[in-house]
Write a protein that holds these residues in place. Structure first.
Motif, mmCIF file in Angstrom:
data_model
loop_
_atom_site.group_PDB
_atom_site.id
_atom_site.type_symbol
_atom_site.label_atom_id
_atom_site.label_comp_id
_atom_site.label_asym_id
_atom_site.label_seq_id
_atom_site.Cartn_x
_atom_site.Cartn_y
_atom_site.Cartn_z
ATOM 1 N N CYS A 196 -41.423 -10.546 -20.092
ATOM 2 C CA CYS A 196 -41.123 -9.204 -19.576
ATOM 3 C C CYS A 196 -41.443 -9.105 -18.084
ATOM 4 O O CYS A 196 -40.692 -8.490 -17.310
ATOM 5 C CB CYS A 196 -41.907 -8.147 -20.348
ATOM 6 N N LEU A 197 -42.543 -9.697 -17.665
ATOM 7 C CA LEU A 197 -42.893 -9.678 -16.241
ATOM 8 C C LEU A 197 -41.849 -10.424 -15.418
ATOM 9 O O LEU A 197 -41.462 -9.973 -14.333
ATOM 10 C CB LEU A 197 -44.281 -10.294 -16.033
ATOM 11 N N ASP A 198 -41.377 -11.549 -15.941
ATOM 12 C CA ASP A 198 -40.325 -12.288 -15.244
ATOM 13 C C ASP A 198 -39.023 -11.498 -15.190
ATOM 14 O O ASP A 198 -38.213 -11.697 -14.274
ATOM 15 C CB ASP A 198 -40.072 -13.638 -15.924
ATOM 16 N N ARG A 199 -38.814 -10.619 -16.156
ATOM 17 C CA ARG A 199 -37.637 -9.753 -16.169
ATOM 18 C C ARG A 199 -37.743 -8.695 -15.065
ATOM 19 O O ARG A 199 -36.760 -8.030 -14.744
ATOM 20 C CB ARG A 199 -37.514 -9.106 -17.551
ATOM 21 N N TYR A 248 -44.582 -13.124 -24.648
ATOM 22 C CA TYR A 248 -43.685 -11.974 -24.477
ATOM 23 C C TYR A 248 -44.035 -11.192 -23.212
ATOM 24 O O TYR A 248 -43.148 -10.735 -22.487
ATOM 25 C CB TYR A 248 -43.753 -11.054 -25.702
ATOM 26 N N VAL A 249 -45.322 -11.048 -22.931
ATOM 27 C CA VAL A 249 -45.742 -10.352 -21.710
ATOM 28 C C VAL A 249 -45.174 -11.064 -20.478
ATOM 29 O O VAL A 249 -44.603 -10.435 -19.577
ATOM 30 C CB VAL A 249 -47.284 -10.272 -21.636
ATOM 31 N N ASP A 288 -47.983 -25.813 -18.132
ATOM 32 C CA ASP A 288 -48.302 -25.912 -16.700
ATOM 33 C C ASP A 288 -48.694 -24.560 -16.114
ATOM 34 O O ASP A 288 -48.225 -24.162 -15.039
ATOM 35 C CB ASP A 288 -47.119 -26.501 -15.914
ATOM 36 N N GLY A 289 -49.549 -23.852 -16.814
ATOM 37 C CA GLY A 289 -50.046 -22.577 -16.336
ATOM 38 C C GLY A 289 -49.338 -21.370 -16.902
ATOM 39 O O GLY A 289 -49.741 -20.232 -16.655
ATOM 40 N N SER A 290 -48.280 -21.570 -17.696
ATOM 41 C CA SER A 290 -47.529 -20.477 -18.314
ATOM 42 C C SER A 290 -47.722 -20.523 -19.822
ATOM 43 O O SER A 290 -47.385 -21.538 -20.457
ATOM 44 C CB SER A 290 -46.038 -20.587 -17.988
ATOM 45 N N VAL A 291 -48.255 -19.448 -20.388
ATOM 46 C CA VAL A 291 -48.403 -19.405 -21.844
ATOM 47 C C VAL A 291 -47.021 -19.424 -22.503
ATOM 48 O O VAL A 291 -46.811 -20.107 -23.506
ATOM 49 C CB VAL A 291 -49.197 -18.159 -22.285
ATOM 50 N N ARG A 292 -46.072 -18.698 -21.920
ATOM 51 C CA ARG A 292 -44.718 -18.677 -22.496
ATOM 52 C C ARG A 292 -44.139 -20.081 -22.577
ATOM 53 O O ARG A 292 -43.638 -20.507 -23.629
ATOM 54 C CB ARG A 292 -43.802 -17.799 -21.650
ATOM 55 N N TRP A 340 -55.530 -11.821 -16.447
ATOM 56 C CA TRP A 340 -54.368 -12.682 -16.201
ATOM 57 C C TRP A 340 -53.143 -11.894 -15.768
ATOM 58 O O TRP A 340 -52.350 -12.387 -14.964
ATOM 59 C CB TRP A 340 -54.020 -13.485 -17.458
ATOM 60 N N TYR A 341 -52.982 -10.688 -16.322
ATOM 61 C CA TYR A 341 -51.728 -9.966 -16.107
ATOM 62 C C TYR A 341 -51.893 -8.659 -15.339
ATOM 63 O O TYR A 341 -50.939 -7.899 -15.197
ATOM 64 C CB TYR A 341 -51.039 -9.725 -17.453
#
Length: 566
Positions: A270-273, A266-267, A433-437, A315-316
């Motif tokens: 939201c960051l991609d948003r 979810y984090v 590939d490096g993205s938890v989402r 990470w964030y």
């Protein structure tokens, strides 16, 4: 915390103790079983000492309560300032029935409301839908329109109470109804407090309640987070839930790892948003299970805070402390309750609740002893609430912050749980590939989570059947006596009453306003706009739950699992 010389002396003393004291005792008497382990099958050593925590760095790994990495709690004084929110789950029958139970719980000293919905409401169906037949009001309250929400909170000031809503596919509609009710009562939205479960990723992983596919479901969750950050800063728009993952049969480590992975997904969304992490992260909340192995559960809660703080920081790039503080609700383990000798459940719940308190929970629900049989009776609810009140007021468990810190066993288990959970999280990240989402979405589609949980659940059941895992009253200390209490039964007339009210609302409302609101919602979906303002407009026009959810299903189609379990 100990120098090398100290540790060498302790090891030598330990070896001497084992040779001269333990071995003769074992030769003479043995131990009651060959292997000791937690409910999740983590092996428990006979003795823990400083050598088990030799690498522990107090400042880096523990710190002080209210300070990074928050292992010892998100707040400096914890329960010495105020106790956790006592939030008993309530919901059955009609809105009138549940409103009466709400008032009863408030009078008995409950400090927060928690709302259970019936299956049709959970699945975004109206009470007059053929699929709702036989389910209306049975496992929670039926809510079809804003009218039901008005009755549900009759006599309750939503500006004064914090309310939790346990609902997922149709969560944005319930959120919209609650805000519409706040608007009616004249409560500023920035003062509305509560929590929306709204965790769709865990639905695809464990609980299996969904309407549309995973990716658009994730988009809508992100819409609610974005809207809440702007409109309801005291309201948590998602409660990232490990509870149902554990209820599906996972271990404590899997519960922690998969829940945190969902949170990080979810984090990232939201960051991609385009949202800034410190804009929304303080409103994220979590929801964990508390099972019978008290020290494993305490370790899980402490490890959860430490992992979350470090990942959000590293990470964030979160900067605000509030973005790194994992805050969570706890519910005692429903799947541990037994229909056999149900009064035994009071003891189980007490142990589980104590683990949540020792672990530093922010709010707590204690299950009622009769829930393996039916929805809880008033007597059972009162005992469950009194359990929390006795822990808070009589036990002393709330008098010191993180009272089990420094225990060689608890610190060792905390490290072990953290290490194993991070291995899972890293695996999920690699799957994306490096993205938890992307890793979570891939894991859902490929059945990864299902297989992991299925295997753990199967292994646990084997241990129960082999009596390696004792369940008192079920596979040991069994009684042939009928110990079933009287249980709550929902009157079949509830469904007819609910359908009649729904028909009245449809008759009285402005159909043109409803149609216009639903059309605007469809346009918002087509234009990739945030859907929340349009859902609020629709519920204020008394559009039904089913009518609103039908717009999403028409756009995205229904979802069916494609992956068979191994």
């Amino acid at each position: 915390m100990y120098d090398d010389e100290d540790l060498a002396e302790i090891r030598e003393s330990r070896e001497q103790w084992e040779r001269e004291t333990v071995d003769p005792t074992l030769d003479a008497y043995g131990e009651r079983k060959d292997r000791f382990a937690t409910v999740s099958n983590l092996e428990i050593d006979r003795l823990y000492d400083p050598t088990d925590v030799a690498d522990l760095d107090y400042e880096e790994d523990l710190g002080n309560p209210g300070e990074f990495p928050f292992t010892r709690g998100p707040y400096p004084t914890m329960y010495r300032g105020r106790t956790w929110t006592m939030r008993q789950f309530a919901g059955f029958g009609s809105a009138e029935d549940t409103n009466e139970r709400f008032h009863y719980l408030i009078e008995e000293g409950q400090t927060g409301l928690s709302t259970a919905f019936d299956m049709p409401s959970l699945m975004g169906l109206d009470s007059d839908d053929p699929m709702a037949l036989g389910e209306v009001g049975k496992e929670g309250v039926a809510v079809d329109t804003l009218r039901d929400m008005e009755i549900l909170f009759d006599g309750i000031d939503v500006g004064e109470v914090s309310t939790s809503f346990t609902i997922n596919p149709s969560a944005p509609v319930i959120y919209a109804m609650y805000l519409a009710l706040a608007d009616q009562q004249g409560v500023p939205r920035e003062e509305v407090r509560g929590t929306l479960q709204n965790d769709m990723l865990k639905e695809f992983i464990a609980q299996k309640e969904w309407v549309i596919p995973p990716e658009p479901s994730l988009d809508i969750v992100t819409d609610t987070i974005e809207f809440a950050a702007a409109e309801t800063p005291k309201f948590s728009p998602v409660s990232i839930s490990g509870y149902h993952i554990r209820e599906a049969g996972s271990t404590a480590v899997q519960e922690l790892a998969f829940t945190l992975a969902d949170g990080f997904a979810y984090v990232e969304d939201c960051l991609d948003r385009g949202m800034a992490v410190d804009e929304f992260a303080p409103q994220l909340s979590f929801f964990f299970n508390s099972h019978n192995s008290i020290f494993e559960e305490v370790a899980k809660f402490r490890a959860a805070r430490r992992i979350y703080a470090r990942v959000m920081d590293e990470w964030y790039d979160a900067e605000a402390d509030e973005s790194k503080q994992l805050k969570f609700h706890t519910q005692t383990a429903g799947q541990s309750l037994t229909a056999q000798q149900p009064l035994n459940n009071i003891v189980r719940v007490t142990i589980q609740a104590l683990a949540g308190v020792f672990g530093g929970t922010q709010s707590l629900h204690t299950n009622s002893y009769d829930e393996a049989l039916a929805l809880p009776s008033e007597e059972a609810v009162r005992v469950a609430l009194r359990t929390q009140q006795i822990i808070a007021e009589e036990s002393g468990a709330a008098d010191s912050v993180d009272p089990l810190a420094g225990s060689f066993m608890v610190e060792s288990l905390t490290d072990e749980v953290e290490e194993e959970a991070m291995e899972y999280i890293e695996t999920i990240k690699e799957m994306g590939d490096g993205s938890v989402r992307d890793g979570v979405l891939t894991g859902i589609e490929e059945g990864y989570f299902h297989r992991e949980i299925q295997e753990s659940s199967y292994e646990y059941q084997e241990r129960v059947e082999d009596e390696e895992e004792v369940v008192v009253g079920v596979n040991k200390y069994v009684s042939e006596e009928d110990t079933s209490p009287e249980v709550l039964k929902v009157d079949e007339e509830v469904a007819e009453h609910q359908r009649e009210r729904l028909a009245e609302v449809k008759e009285e409302r402005d159909d043109e306003a409803v149609e216009a609101a639903l059309d605007d919602l469809q346009d918002a979906i087509d234009d990739d706009e945030n859907v929340m303002p349009h859902i609020i407009t629709a519920v204020k026009a008394y559009a039904t739950m089913g009518e609103i959810m039908d717009v999403f299903e028409a756009e995205y189609g229904e979802y069916r699992e494609k992956i068979g379990l191994a």
